[in-house]
Design a protein around this motif. Structure first.
Motif, PDB file in Angstrom:
ATOM      1  N   ARG A  76       0.741  -1.102   0.393  1.00 47.50           N
ATOM      2  CA  ARG A  76       0.566   0.008   0.197  1.00 47.50           C
ATOM      3  C   ARG A  76       0.850   0.951  -0.044  1.00 47.50           C
ATOM      4  NH1 ARG A  76      -5.118  -1.386   0.784  1.00 47.50           N
ATOM      5  NH2 ARG A  76      -5.609  -2.905   0.638  1.00 47.50           N
ATOM      6  N   SER A  77       2.476   1.525   1.021  1.00 46.72           N
ATOM      7  CA  SER A  77       2.977   2.320   0.570  1.00 46.72           C
ATOM      8  C   SER A  77       3.804   2.225  -0.585  1.00 46.72           C
ATOM      9  CB  SER A  77       3.883   2.222   1.436  1.00 46.72           C
ATOM     10  OG  SER A  77       4.190   1.524   1.649  1.00 46.72           O
ATOM     11  N   LEU A  78       3.398   1.912  -1.154  1.00 46.01           N
ATOM     12  CA  LEU A  78       4.588   1.769  -3.083  1.00 46.01           C
ATOM     13  C   LEU A  78       2.651   2.578  -3.747  1.00 46.01           C
ATOM     14  CD1 LEU A  78       5.819  -1.149  -4.411  1.00 46.01           C
ATOM     15  CD2 LEU A  78       4.055   0.575  -5.276  1.00 46.01           C
ATOM     16  N   VAL A  79       2.295   1.804  -3.737  1.00 47.62           N
ATOM     17  CA  VAL A  79       1.392   2.559  -4.547  1.00 47.62           C
ATOM     18  C   VAL A  79       0.729   3.589  -3.700  1.00 47.62           C
ATOM     19  CG1 VAL A  79      -1.707   2.851  -5.145  1.00 47.62           C
ATOM     20  CG2 VAL A  79       0.084   0.307  -5.208  1.00 47.62           C
ATOM     21  N   GLU A  80       0.908   4.528  -2.283  1.00 49.54           N
ATOM     22  CA  GLU A  80       0.971   6.041  -2.063  1.00 49.54           C
ATOM     23  C   GLU A  80       1.626   6.725  -2.934  1.00 49.54           C
ATOM     24  OE1 GLU A  80       1.233   4.982   2.335  1.00 49.54           O
ATOM     25  OE2 GLU A  80      -1.989   4.984   2.588  1.00 49.54           O
ATOM     26  N   MET A  81       3.103   6.389  -2.948  1.00 43.94           N
ATOM     27  CA  MET A  81       3.810   6.887  -3.313  1.00 43.94           C
ATOM     28  C   MET A  81       3.908   7.252  -5.215  1.00 43.94           C
ATOM     29  SD  MET A  81       8.391   5.288  -3.368  1.00 43.94           S
ATOM     30  CE  MET A  81       7.653   4.154  -4.191  1.00 43.94           C
ATOM     31  N   HIS A  82       4.215   6.104  -5.388  1.00 44.13           N
ATOM     32  CA  HIS A  82       3.274   6.284  -6.738  1.00 44.13           C
ATOM     33  C   HIS A  82       2.800   7.379  -7.217  1.00 44.13           C
ATOM     34  CE1 HIS A  82       6.400   4.081  -8.584  1.00 44.13           C
ATOM     35  NE2 HIS A  82       6.090   3.493  -8.028  1.00 44.13           N
ATOM     36  N   SER A  83       1.033   7.273  -5.973  1.00 43.98           N
ATOM     37  CA  SER A  83      -0.275   8.629  -6.121  1.00 43.98           C
ATOM     38  C   SER A  83       0.934  10.072  -5.966  1.00 43.98           C
ATOM     39  CB  SER A  83      -0.527   7.580  -5.417  1.00 43.98           C
ATOM     40  OG  SER A  83      -1.572   6.981  -5.770  1.00 43.98           O
ATOM     41  N   GLY A  84       1.188   9.587  -4.704  1.00 43.35           N
ATOM     42  CA  GLY A  84       1.662  11.289  -4.522  1.00 43.35           C
ATOM     43  C   GLY A  84       2.299  11.705  -5.253  1.00 43.35           C
ATOM     44  N   TYR A  85       2.992  11.431  -6.000  1.00 44.96           N
ATOM     45  CA  TYR A  85       4.138  11.820  -7.528  1.00 44.96           C
ATOM     46  C   TYR A  85       3.492  11.784  -8.399  1.00 44.96           C
ATOM     47  CZ  TYR A  85       7.056  12.038 -11.407  1.00 44.96           C
ATOM     48  OH  TYR A  85       7.259  12.677 -12.389  1.00 44.96           O
ATOM     49  N   LEU A  86       2.147  11.248  -9.050  1.00 46.37           N
ATOM     50  CA  LEU A  86       0.996  11.633  -9.863  1.00 46.37           C
ATOM     51  C   LEU A  86       0.308  12.668  -9.615  1.00 46.37           C
ATOM     52  CD1 LEU A  86       0.617   7.387 -10.774  1.00 46.37           C
ATOM     53  CD2 LEU A  86       1.720   9.588 -12.714  1.00 46.37           C
ATOM     54  N   ARG A  87      -0.694  12.266  -8.464  1.00 46.77           N
ATOM     55  CA  ARG A  87      -1.469  14.104  -8.005  1.00 46.77           C
ATOM     56  C   ARG A  87       0.018  15.213  -8.296  1.00 46.77           C
ATOM     57  NH1 ARG A  87      -1.766  10.680  -3.135  1.00 46.77           N
ATOM     58  NH2 ARG A  87      -0.437  12.288  -2.389  1.00 46.77           N
ATOM     59  N   ASN A  88       1.062  14.916  -7.852  1.00 47.28           N
ATOM     60  CA  ASN A  88       1.627  16.263  -7.595  1.00 47.28           C
ATOM     61  C   ASN A  88       2.152  16.242  -9.820  1.00 47.28           C
ATOM     62  OD1 ASN A  88       1.072  17.529  -5.731  1.00 47.28           O
ATOM     63  ND2 ASN A  88       2.914  15.992  -4.923  1.00 47.28           N
ATOM     64  N   ASN A  89       2.065  15.339 -10.554  1.00 48.37           N
ATOM     65  CA  ASN A  89       2.669  15.611 -11.857  1.00 48.37           C
ATOM     66  C   ASN A  89       1.249  15.180 -12.800  1.00 48.37           C
ATOM     67  OD1 ASN A  89       5.724  15.875 -11.700  1.00 48.37           O
ATOM     68  ND2 ASN A  89       5.045  14.936 -10.283  1.00 48.37           N
ATOM     69  N   THR A  90       0.212  16.384 -12.397  1.00 50.30           N
ATOM     70  CA  THR A  90      -0.618  15.564 -13.471  1.00 50.30           C
ATOM     71  C   THR A  90      -0.683  15.411 -14.876  1.00 50.30           C
ATOM     72  OG1 THR A  90      -1.581  17.881 -13.536  1.00 50.30           O
ATOM     73  CG2 THR A  90      -2.605  16.491 -11.518  1.00 50.30           C
ATOM     74  N   GLN A  91       0.193  15.767 -15.898  1.00 57.13           N
ATOM     75  CA  GLN A  91       0.665  15.743 -17.303  1.00 57.13           C
ATOM     76  C   GLN A  91       0.640  13.803 -17.299  1.00 57.13           C
ATOM     77  OE1 GLN A  91       2.506  17.230 -15.020  1.00 57.13           O
ATOM     78  NE2 GLN A  91       4.428  16.302 -15.386  1.00 57.13           N
ATOM     79  N   GLN A  92       2.386  14.022 -16.274  1.00 54.89           N
ATOM     80  CA  GLN A  92       2.519  12.381 -15.987  1.00 54.89           C
ATOM     81  C   GLN A  92       1.379  11.246 -15.979  1.00 54.89           C
ATOM     82  OE1 GLN A  92       5.475  11.253 -15.799  1.00 54.89           O
ATOM     83  NE2 GLN A  92       4.566   9.518 -17.208  1.00 54.89           N
ATOM     84  N   ARG A  93       1.066  10.163 -17.106  1.00 55.55           N
ATOM     85  CA  ARG A  93       0.454   9.524 -17.776  1.00 55.55           C
ATOM     86  C   ARG A  93       0.927   7.848 -17.030  1.00 55.55           C
ATOM     87  NH1 ARG A  93      -2.065  13.149 -17.712  1.00 55.55           N
ATOM     88  NH2 ARG A  93      -3.455  13.843 -19.504  1.00 55.55           N
ATOM     89  N   ILE A  94       0.170   6.845 -16.328  1.00 55.13           N
ATOM     90  CA  ILE A  94       0.947   5.468 -16.236  1.00 55.13           C
ATOM     91  C   ILE A  94       0.084   4.190 -17.161  1.00 55.13           C
ATOM     92  CG2 ILE A  94       1.720   6.648 -13.713  1.00 55.13           C
ATOM     93  CD1 ILE A  94       0.533   5.515 -12.331  1.00 55.13           C
ATOM     94  N   ARG A  95       0.510   3.444 -17.145  1.00 55.56           N
ATOM     95  CA  ARG A  95       0.011   2.116 -17.388  1.00 55.56           C
ATOM     96  C   ARG A  95       0.236   1.284 -16.517  1.00 55.56           C
ATOM     97  NH1 ARG A  95       1.851   1.138 -22.241  1.00 55.56           N
ATOM     98  NH2 ARG A  95       3.465  -0.219 -21.450  1.00 55.56           N
ATOM     99  N   VAL A  96      -0.904   0.563 -15.931  1.00 55.76           N
ATOM    100  CA  VAL A  96      -1.214  -0.390 -14.936  1.00 55.76           C
ATOM    101  C   VAL A  96      -1.342  -1.829 -16.046  1.00 55.76           C
ATOM    102  CG1 VAL A  96      -1.941  -1.418 -12.996  1.00 55.76           C
ATOM    103  CG2 VAL A  96      -1.474   0.999 -12.931  1.00 55.76           C
ATOM    104  N   GLU A  97      -0.153  -3.145 -15.411  1.00 54.39           N
ATOM    105  CA  GLU A  97      -0.033  -3.809 -15.911  1.00 54.39           C
ATOM    106  C   GLU A  97       0.009  -5.490 -15.356  1.00 54.39           C
ATOM    107  OE1 GLU A  97       4.257  -3.846 -18.069  1.00 54.39           O
ATOM    108  OE2 GLU A  97       2.927  -2.352 -19.636  1.00 54.39           O
ATOM    109  N   GLY A  98      -1.389  -5.938 -15.725  1.00 60.94           N
ATOM    110  CA  GLY A  98      -1.326  -6.884 -15.356  1.00 60.94           C
ATOM    111  C   GLY A  98      -1.104  -7.775 -15.058  1.00 60.94           C
ATOM    112  N   HIS A  99      -0.630  -9.070 -14.280  1.00 64.32           N
ATOM    113  CA  HIS A  99       0.139 -10.648 -14.329  1.00 64.32           C
ATOM    114  C   HIS A  99      -0.457 -11.818 -13.770  1.00 64.32           C
ATOM    115  CE1 HIS A  99       3.289  -8.103 -17.281  1.00 64.32           C
ATOM    116  NE2 HIS A  99       3.068  -7.124 -16.246  1.00 64.32           N
ATOM    117  N   ALA A 100       0.044 -13.338 -13.874  1.00 64.17           N
ATOM    118  CA  ALA A 100      -1.083 -13.776 -13.523  1.00 64.17           C
ATOM    119  C   ALA A 100       0.418 -15.005 -13.201  1.00 64.17           C
ATOM    120  CB  ALA A 100      -1.924 -14.314 -13.853  1.00 64.17           C
ATOM    121  N   ASP A 101       0.565 -15.501 -12.857  1.00 64.13           N
ATOM    122  CA  ASP A 101       1.561 -17.218 -12.982  1.00 64.13           C
ATOM    123  C   ASP A 101       0.789 -17.926 -14.604  1.00 64.13           C
ATOM    124  OD1 ASP A 101      -0.269 -19.137 -11.680  1.00 64.13           O
ATOM    125  OD2 ASP A 101       0.894 -17.727 -10.163  1.00 64.13           O
ATOM    126  N   ALA A 102       1.837 -18.929 -14.473  1.00 62.64           N
ATOM    127  CA  ALA A 102       1.589 -19.850 -15.725  1.00 62.64           C
ATOM    128  C   ALA A 102       0.306 -20.900 -14.921  1.00 62.64           C
ATOM    129  CB  ALA A 102       3.020 -20.989 -15.896  1.00 62.64           C
TER     130      ALA A 102
END
Length: 166
Positions: A76-102
């Motif tokens: 959760r703190s990792l997601v909060e860290m990235h969220s804080g950066y994105l809130r302060n940099n509203t022009q920045q875009r991200i892609r969240v890529e989901g993965h699964a095991d085999a």
């Protein structure tokens, strides 16, 4: 009556002594780390997702339990860290890529990967990141990070990666 006053004074003295020993000022409930125009925080850390020395570049994966898309407390703190950066940099875009095991079928794993990416995206949105900044996609089991068949390999592949767009 004097005994009541003595108890009150003793309690006040004890409270004052404990407050003096505190490492955090009593009127300060928490600290926040702000980033300046150069991307450096008040602690001296560079918060730039394209700088390899930055925690934003080094910590981009949220790992999940088997057959789960609930974000574990430890990430959760990792997601909060990235969220804080994105809130302060509203022009920045991200892609969240989901993965699964085999394990499991391709369709099932694509759906599970999508739920994982959407869980991270949803948490970021709840933390104030604009929905236009986030794209959630799934690769299912098609892009493994670890190629083996051990539980450690499977655990490495059950993740959602935060990818910053240039």
């Amino acid at each position: 009556m004097s005994s009541r006053i003595a108890k009150s004074l003793t309690l006040a003295a004890l409270t004052a002594a404990l407050a003096a020993c505190s490492s955090v000022p009593l009127d300060q409930t928490g600290t926040t780390t702000g980033a300046g125009a150069d991307g450096a925080t008040t602690t001296g850390q560079i918060m730039d997702p394209f700088n390899p020395q930055s925690p934003l570049a080094q910590q981009r994966s949220v790992y999940f339990e088997f057959d789960s898309y609930t974000i574990p407390e430890q990430y959760r703190s990792l997601v909060e860290m990235h969220s804080g950066y994105l809130r302060n940099n509203t022009q920045q875009r991200i892609r969240v890529e989901g993965h699964a095991d085999a394990r499991g079928g391709s369709e099932y794993n694509l759906a599970l990967g999508q739920r994982r990416s959407e869980a991270v995206s949803r948490m970021m949105s709840l933390l104030g990141v604009g929905s236009a900044q986030i794209e959630a996609i799934s690769f299912g089991k098609e892009r493994p990070r670890a190629m083996g068949n051990t539980e450690a390999d499977y655990a490495e592949n059950r993740r959602a990666d935060i990818v910053y767009q240039q």
